[in-house]
Design a protein around this motif. Structure first.
Motif, PDB file in Angstrom:
ATOM      1  N   GLY A   1       0.800  -1.230   0.000  1.00  0.00           N
ATOM      2  CA  GLY A   1       0.000   0.000   0.000  1.00  0.00           C
ATOM      3  C   GLY A   1       0.826   1.270   0.000  1.00  0.00           C
TER       4      GLY A   1
ATOM      5  N   ARG B   1       1.980  -3.254  -4.211  1.00  0.00           N
ATOM      6  CA  ARG B   1       0.915  -4.261  -4.261  1.00  0.00           C
ATOM      7  C   ARG B   1       1.256  -5.524  -3.463  1.00  0.00           C
ATOM      8  NH1 ARG B   1      -3.945  -2.188  -6.451  1.00  0.00           N
ATOM      9  NH2 ARG B   1      -3.205  -0.254  -7.360  1.00  0.00           N
TER      10      ARG B   1
ATOM     11  N   LEU C   1      -3.388   6.228  -1.331  1.00  0.00           N
ATOM     12  CA  LEU C   1      -4.208   5.032  -1.117  1.00  0.00           C
ATOM     13  C   LEU C   1      -5.462   5.395  -0.317  1.00  0.00           C
ATOM     14  CD1 LEU C   1      -2.820   1.680   0.064  1.00  0.00           C
ATOM     15  CD2 LEU C   1      -4.354   2.854   1.574  1.00  0.00           C
TER      16      LEU C   1
ATOM     17  N   ARG D   1      -8.252  -1.532   0.389  1.00  0.00           N
ATOM     18  CA  ARG D   1      -6.785  -1.568   0.486  1.00  0.00           C
ATOM     19  C   ARG D   1      -6.315  -1.457   1.942  1.00  0.00           C
ATOM     20  NH1 ARG D   1      -3.805   1.249  -4.359  1.00  0.00           N
ATOM     21  NH2 ARG D   1      -2.165  -0.127  -3.605  1.00  0.00           N
TER      22      ARG D   1
END
Ligand code: TPP
Ligand code: SF4
Ligand code: MG
Length: 312
Positions: free
Chosen positions: A152, A163, A280, A289
């Protein structure tokens, strides 16, 4: 009983006037390491902020003989030096206690580029301490992702947030059957000091990893380095533990989280206080996320509990 900050020795191996940023966690950690190792030590450094901070001979910021080596070779160079001092002692060319040979290396130089040489040194159980100060990125070159960067997280090479989850390198080092492995954090200097003293007095390969929240890469105010370090432990994103001859023990406050006496804080606030997670948190899929990051932490706590054979 953990040594308190007031009991740390006065000796300073990190000198004033060095080139580190104000509030640099790596330098704070090194200062405590210096108090535990004392002056009879030889330091090896791979390219990193620690090298940029040390200055140039004859005005070195670190009060040890320092050797700058190439990125991939912390383990092998330290092995060479430790064997050399042992042979010098055998031949009567070095009297008294052998110097502690230690590497002071970033996460890039440990998790990624230096791992092969470190793994080989550990497999040989060469008499060194490898310190990884982990600021979770290649900070010195402008903040690129490393194997220690958490999922993140924004870096210049992960513009939409990394990722993949980070590796558990301390555990990987433990799987080399070395006599001492520990994790530490600059918010708990007494705990770090005690761990370095143990490592100094243990023959063979020792690995100590220190979480080092870097205001530049993590994007928070440099005066908050210690609070950020503490927040990482409280939410379980960083666990404090040590393993002597393979037996894992957790240190407080992580011990309370692992034993189930205290729940880890949710990760949300920890993330919100760091600019590196900003994109994010503002994205359309923020909830999902954040849940992924929380999932990584929960899984790691469950895994370490199981690995240490602790039932809750
Ligand atoms: C083989 C090699 N590749 C790349 C570099 C450029 N370089 C110098 S410092 C650095 C970052 C090091 O990252 P890390 O080990 O995490 O230490 P930090 O900068 O975060 O303190 C890089 C990529 C180099 N010196 N040698
Ligand atoms: S960029 Fe970060 S790790 Fe590097 S010297 Fe500054 S505070 Fe320390
Ligand atoms: Mg780094």
């Amino acid at each position: 009983m953990t040594t308190s900050i007031k009991q740390l020795p006065d000796i300073e191996q990190v000198l004033s006037g060095n080139g580190a940023c104000g509030g640099c966690p790596a330098t704070m950690g090194l200062r405590v390491v210096g108090k535990a190792l004392g002056s009879n030590a030889i330091m090896l450094l791979t390219p990193s902020c620690a090298v940029a901070s040390m200055g140039m001979t004859p005005k070195l910021g670190y009060n040890w003989p320092c050797i700058n080596i190439c990125f991939a070779s912390a383990g092998s160079s330290a092995s060479g030096i430790t064997h050399a001092v042992e042979i010098m002692q055998e031949k009567g060319r070095l009297q008294g206690e052998l110097p502690t040979v230690f590497t002071w290396t970033g996460d890039g130089g440990t998790y990624d580029i230096g791992f092969q040489a470190l793994s080989a040194a550990a497999e040989r159980n060469d008499n060194i301490i490898h310190f990884c100060y982990n600021n979770e990125a290649y900070s010195n070159t402008g903040v690129q992702r490393s194997g220690a960067t958490p999922r993140g997280c924004f870096t210049t090479t992960t513009p939409t947030g990394k990722r993949q989850p980070k590796k558990n390198l301390a555990l990987l080092m433990l799987e080399h059957n070395i006599p001492y492995v520990a994790t530490a954090n600059v918010a708990y200097p007494g705990d770090l000091y005690d761990k370095v003293v143990k490592a100094k007095n243990t023959p063979g390969t020792k690995y100590i990893e220190i979480l080092a929240p870097c205001y530049l890469g993590w994007q928070f105010d440099m005066s908050e380095t210690v609070q950020m370090s503490r927040a990482a432990v409280r939410c379980g994103a960083w666990l404090l533990w040590e393993a002597e001859n393979g037996k894992i023990n957790f240190n407080n406050p992580s011990a309370r989280i692992i034993s189930g006496k205290k729940a880890a804080e949710p990760v949300d606030e920890y993330l919100m206080n760091q600019g590196r997670f900003n994109r994010l948190l503002k994205g359309p899929d923020a909830t999902q996320r954040i849940a992924e990051i929380q999932g990584d932490i929960d899984r790691e706590i469950a895994f370490m509990r199981e690995r240490a054979k602790i039932t809750v």
